[in-house]
Design a protein around this motif. Structure first.
Motif, mmCIF file in Angstrom:
data_model
loop_
_atom_site.group_PDB
_atom_site.id
_atom_site.type_symbol
_atom_site.label_atom_id
_atom_site.label_comp_id
_atom_site.label_asym_id
_atom_site.label_seq_id
_atom_site.Cartn_x
_atom_site.Cartn_y
_atom_site.Cartn_z
ATOM 1 N N GLN A 209 -1.239 34.006 79.705
ATOM 2 C CA GLN A 209 -0.883 34.116 81.118
ATOM 3 C C GLN A 209 -0.595 32.728 81.665
ATOM 4 O O GLN A 209 -1.451 31.854 81.700
ATOM 5 C CB GLN A 209 -2.004 34.788 81.914
ATOM 6 C CG GLN A 209 -1.613 35.109 83.342
ATOM 7 C CD GLN A 209 -2.624 36.008 84.030
ATOM 8 O OE1 GLN A 209 -3.676 36.324 83.469
ATOM 9 N NE2 GLN A 209 -2.319 36.432 85.247
ATOM 10 N N ARG A 210 0.628 32.530 82.126
ATOM 11 C CA ARG A 210 1.060 31.223 82.616
ATOM 12 C C ARG A 210 0.962 31.112 84.130
ATOM 13 O O ARG A 210 0.993 30.011 84.677
ATOM 14 C CB ARG A 210 2.496 30.959 82.165
ATOM 15 C CG ARG A 210 2.692 31.130 80.658
ATOM 16 C CD ARG A 210 4.080 30.771 80.215
ATOM 17 N NE ARG A 210 5.105 31.597 80.843
ATOM 18 C CZ ARG A 210 6.407 31.466 80.598
ATOM 19 N NH1 ARG A 210 6.823 30.536 79.753
ATOM 20 N NH2 ARG A 210 7.283 32.255 81.185
ATOM 21 N N ASP A 214 3.107 35.694 85.714
ATOM 22 C CA ASP A 214 3.957 35.147 84.649
ATOM 23 C C ASP A 214 3.222 35.198 83.310
ATOM 24 O O ASP A 214 2.142 34.617 83.175
ATOM 25 C CB ASP A 214 4.337 33.707 85.007
ATOM 26 C CG ASP A 214 5.412 33.149 84.089
ATOM 27 O OD1 ASP A 214 5.845 33.875 83.172
ATOM 28 O OD2 ASP A 214 5.813 31.989 84.284
ATOM 29 N N PHE A 215 3.804 35.881 82.322
ATOM 30 C CA PHE A 215 3.165 36.058 81.021
ATOM 31 C C PHE A 215 4.136 35.682 79.909
ATOM 32 O O PHE A 215 5.354 35.817 80.056
ATOM 33 C CB PHE A 215 2.723 37.513 80.808
ATOM 34 C CG PHE A 215 1.595 37.950 81.682
ATOM 35 C CD1 PHE A 215 0.291 37.959 81.200
ATOM 36 C CD2 PHE A 215 1.820 38.352 82.983
ATOM 37 C CE1 PHE A 215 -0.753 38.366 81.999
ATOM 38 C CE2 PHE A 215 0.780 38.759 83.797
ATOM 39 C CZ PHE A 215 -0.513 38.757 83.301
ATOM 40 N N SER A 216 3.583 35.227 78.805
ATOM 41 C CA SER A 216 4.365 35.062 77.578
ATOM 42 C C SER A 216 3.714 35.905 76.486
ATOM 43 O O SER A 216 2.486 36.029 76.431
ATOM 44 C CB SER A 216 4.433 33.596 77.151
ATOM 45 O OG SER A 216 3.152 33.106 76.821
ATOM 46 N N ARG A 218 3.796 37.103 72.193
ATOM 47 C CA ARG A 218 4.207 36.701 70.850
ATOM 48 C C ARG A 218 3.808 37.777 69.851
ATOM 49 O O ARG A 218 2.664 38.258 69.857
ATOM 50 C CB ARG A 218 3.556 35.366 70.464
ATOM 51 C CG ARG A 218 4.086 34.798 69.151
ATOM 52 C CD ARG A 218 3.646 33.341 68.995
ATOM 53 N NE ARG A 218 2.219 33.242 68.760
ATOM 54 C CZ ARG A 218 1.669 33.182 67.540
ATOM 55 N NH1 ARG A 218 2.443 33.226 66.471
ATOM 56 N NH2 ARG A 218 0.365 33.080 67.409
ATOM 57 N N THR A 246 9.054 36.402 77.311
ATOM 58 C CA THR A 246 8.350 36.081 78.553
ATOM 59 C C THR A 246 8.736 37.112 79.603
ATOM 60 O O THR A 246 9.812 37.726 79.538
ATOM 61 C CB THR A 246 8.700 34.670 79.048
ATOM 62 O OG1 THR A 246 10.117 34.593 79.303
ATOM 63 C CG2 THR A 246 8.313 33.620 78.017
ATOM 64 N N HIS A 247 7.863 37.292 80.576
ATOM 65 C CA HIS A 247 8.132 38.261 81.643
ATOM 66 C C HIS A 247 7.340 37.879 82.880
ATOM 67 O O HIS A 247 6.197 37.459 82.793
ATOM 68 C CB HIS A 247 7.759 39.672 81.206
ATOM 69 C CG HIS A 247 8.147 40.717 82.206
ATOM 70 N ND1 HIS A 247 9.467 40.993 82.526
ATOM 71 C CD2 HIS A 247 7.393 41.547 82.977
ATOM 72 C CE1 HIS A 247 9.503 41.953 83.424
ATOM 73 N NE2 HIS A 247 8.263 42.304 83.723
#
Length: 420
Positions: A209-210, A214-216, A218, A246-247
Motif C-alpha cells: 500500500q503506497r 494507492d496499491f501496487s 505483484r 498498480t491501482h
C-alpha cells in the motif's frame, strides 16, 4: 484446531463483546443458504447439463430433458446452526431484518490441510443498532469456535475433508438469547497436499500500500506467465505482460463508511495453462473535515525493554460532552518487512485492559503485544479500535503498539586478497 486460534468461547454479546458469537466461487467452494435467517442474494447452483440423444428416426421424437439444478451439499449435524448454538449455550432467536449478507469471498477456492484460508463477508441493507458480525464453526477440541468481525483467517484442520463455517449478523437480546438477523454457510474443501502442491506454491499476490487508496500488486510464481489479467474488485481491470500492476481506488466522500473491502483477482496464463489467485485489500474512508471528532486518543509507549509481558502502551480515549460511543472490536494488523499483513479481530475488552471508565465510552487502559507475536519478520503491529456513536456512525481509532528498528544492512564482503 487448537481452541482460541481464531476466536474464543464467550456467552456475552453487543457492547460486552460479541464472542459467542466480496462473491468469489471457485472449484470446491460452495454456498449453503439457511432457511431460518434473512437470506442474502441467492447463489446460482451448478447446473447438470444433459445432452440430447441422437434421433433414431424422424417418427420417434424424444422427450425434452430439462437441466435440473444440483441440490446443495448437506450440512453435517455437528455443523448446523442449532448444534453450534447449543455448543455455545445460546438460545437462538431468528429475527426479521433488512440487513442482508450479499456474499462471502475466499482468497482460495480450496485449501491444503493446516494452511490458512481467509474469508471476507460483504453485508448490505440497513444495519441495525447493536448488530455485530461473527463467524462460528465446529471446533476440534470444543463444541464450537468463533471469531468476531467481517473477516476470518481460518486455519484448515490437519485432516482432509469438507468443513462448514457460518457467517452471522447477530444482536444481544439479553441473558443467553442471541438474535440472528442474517446467516450464510460456507462449505470449504480441505485437501491433503504434498510438497509444492498448495495453491500458494503455484501463484500468489503480494500487496504493497503506497497511499490510502494507492496499491501496487505483484504476482509471485515459480512459473512465469505470458499474460496477467488483474481485476481490482471495483469494476476495473487491466492486462499486463509483466508480473506487476498498480491501482488507485476512488476516494470516499467524507462521512462514508470507514472501511471498504475489495477482492483482487489475478489470472496468469502461460505454458502451464491458466492459474488464478485472490487477495483482499481494505481502503479506509476520509473523516468529515467539518465534523467534530467522535473520540480523541492519547497513546503513551511504556519505556523500557520488553520482558515476559511484552511491549505495553497506555491508551486513553476521551469522548466529548454530548457524545456516546459503544466500542465493538479491535483489529490487530501485523505487518512484516515484505509488507504482508495478517489481520486478527478481537473483542475490544479482550485486547484492551480497561483501568478506568471515563464515561460516554471513554476510558484509560493499556494494550500489550506479547513476545510470541513479534517474530523477526514483523515490522510493525497496528491496533484499530472500532465502534459506533449514538447515531450509528462508525468510529475508529488507530495506533502502533509495536514498531521494530530497521534491520542493519549486512557488511560488504572484504576485498582483501586471501593470505598466501
Amino acid at each position: 484446531m487448537p481452541p482460541g486460534a481464531h476466536g474464543r468461547r464467550d456467552q456475552s454479546l453487543g457492547a460486552r463483546v460479541l464472542l459467542t458469537g466480496g462473491a468469489l466461487l471457485g472449484v470446491g467452494l460452495a454456498w449453503v443458504l439457511l432457511q431460518d435467517g434473512e437470506p442474502p442474494l441467492p447463489p446460482v447452483h451448478p447446473v447438470a447439463v444433459v445432452a440430447a440423444p441422437a434421433r433414431i428416426a424422424e417418427v420417434t421424437p424424444r422427450p425434452v430433458v430439462r437441466a435440473q439444478p444440483l441440490a446443495p451439499p448437506p450440512v453435517p449435524p455437528a455443523a448446523t446452526a442449532a448444534a453450534l448454538s447449543a455448543a455455545l449455550s445460546e438460545e437462538r432467536v431468528v429475527l426479521p431484518s433488512s440487513a442482508i449478507i450479499e456474499g462471502v469471498d475466499a482468497d482460495q477456492p480450496w485449501v491444503c490441510t493446516g494452511e490458512l484460508l481467509t474469508l471476507s463477508a460483504r453485508t448490505g441493507g440497513k444495519a441495525e443498532p447493536g448488530m455485530v458480525p461473527r463467524w462460528v464453526w465446529p471446533g476440534s477440541e470444543t463444541g464450537a469456535e468463533l471469531h468476531p468481525g467481517a473477516r476470518l483467517p481460518w486455519r484448515a484442520p490437519a485432516t482432509a475433508g469438507r468443513y462448514f463455517v457460518h457467517f452471522q449478523l447477530c444482536k444481544d437480546l439479553g441473558g443467553r438469547r442471541v438474535g440472528v438477523l442474517a446467516e450464510q454457510v460456507v462449505g470449504i474443501d480441505v485437501r491433503a497436499c504434498g510438497a509444492g502442491e498448495g495453491q500458494a506454491d503455484t501463484l500468489r499476490i503480494e500487496v504493497a500500500q503506497r497511499g490510502n487508496e494507492d496499491f501496487s500488486f505483484r504476482a509471485v510464481s515459480l512459473e512465469p506467465a505470458a499474460v496477467y489479467t488483474w481485476s481490482f474488485g471495483d469494476g476495473t481491470s487491466t492486462v499486463t505482460t509483466e508480473p506487476g500492476a498498480t491501482h488507485v481506488y476512488a476516494k470516499q466522500a467524507p462521512g462514508a463508511p470507514d472501511v471498504r473491502g475489495f477482492t483482487v483477482s489475478l489470472s496468469a496464463r502461460g505454458r502451464e495453462g491458466e492459474r488464478t489467485a485472490t487477495r483482499f485489500v481494505w481502503v479506509r474512508g476520509q473523516p468529515p473535515s467539518d465534523a467534530p471528532p467522535g473520540a480523541n486518543l492519547k497513546v503513551e509507549r511504556v519505556p523500557g525493554r520488553a520482558g515476559e509481558e511484552g511491549w505495553r502502551s497506555r491508551v486513553q480515549v476521551d469522548v466529548p460532552e454530548g457524545g456516546d460511543v459503544a466500542w465493538e472490536r479491535v483489529e490487530r494488523l501485523t505487518v512484516s518487512w515484505d509488507d504482508q499483513v495478517d489481520v486478527r479481530t478481537s473483542g475490544w475488552r479482550e485486547l484492551i485492559t480497561v483501568e478506568e471508565d471515563l464515561g460516554r465510552g471513554g476510558f484509560r487502559g493499556h494494550v500489550t503485544v506479547p513476545p510470541s507475536s513479534v517474530r523477526p519478520e514483523v515490522k510493525q503491529v497496528i491496533d484499530i479500535l472500532h465502534g459506533r456513536d449514538a447515531t450509528g456512525r462508525e468510529l475508529s481509532l488507530s495506533w502502533a503498539s509495536f514498531k521494530a528498528a530497521p534491520p542493519r544492512p549486512s557488511a560488504p564482503p572484504s576485498e582483501r586478497p586471501p593470505p598466501k
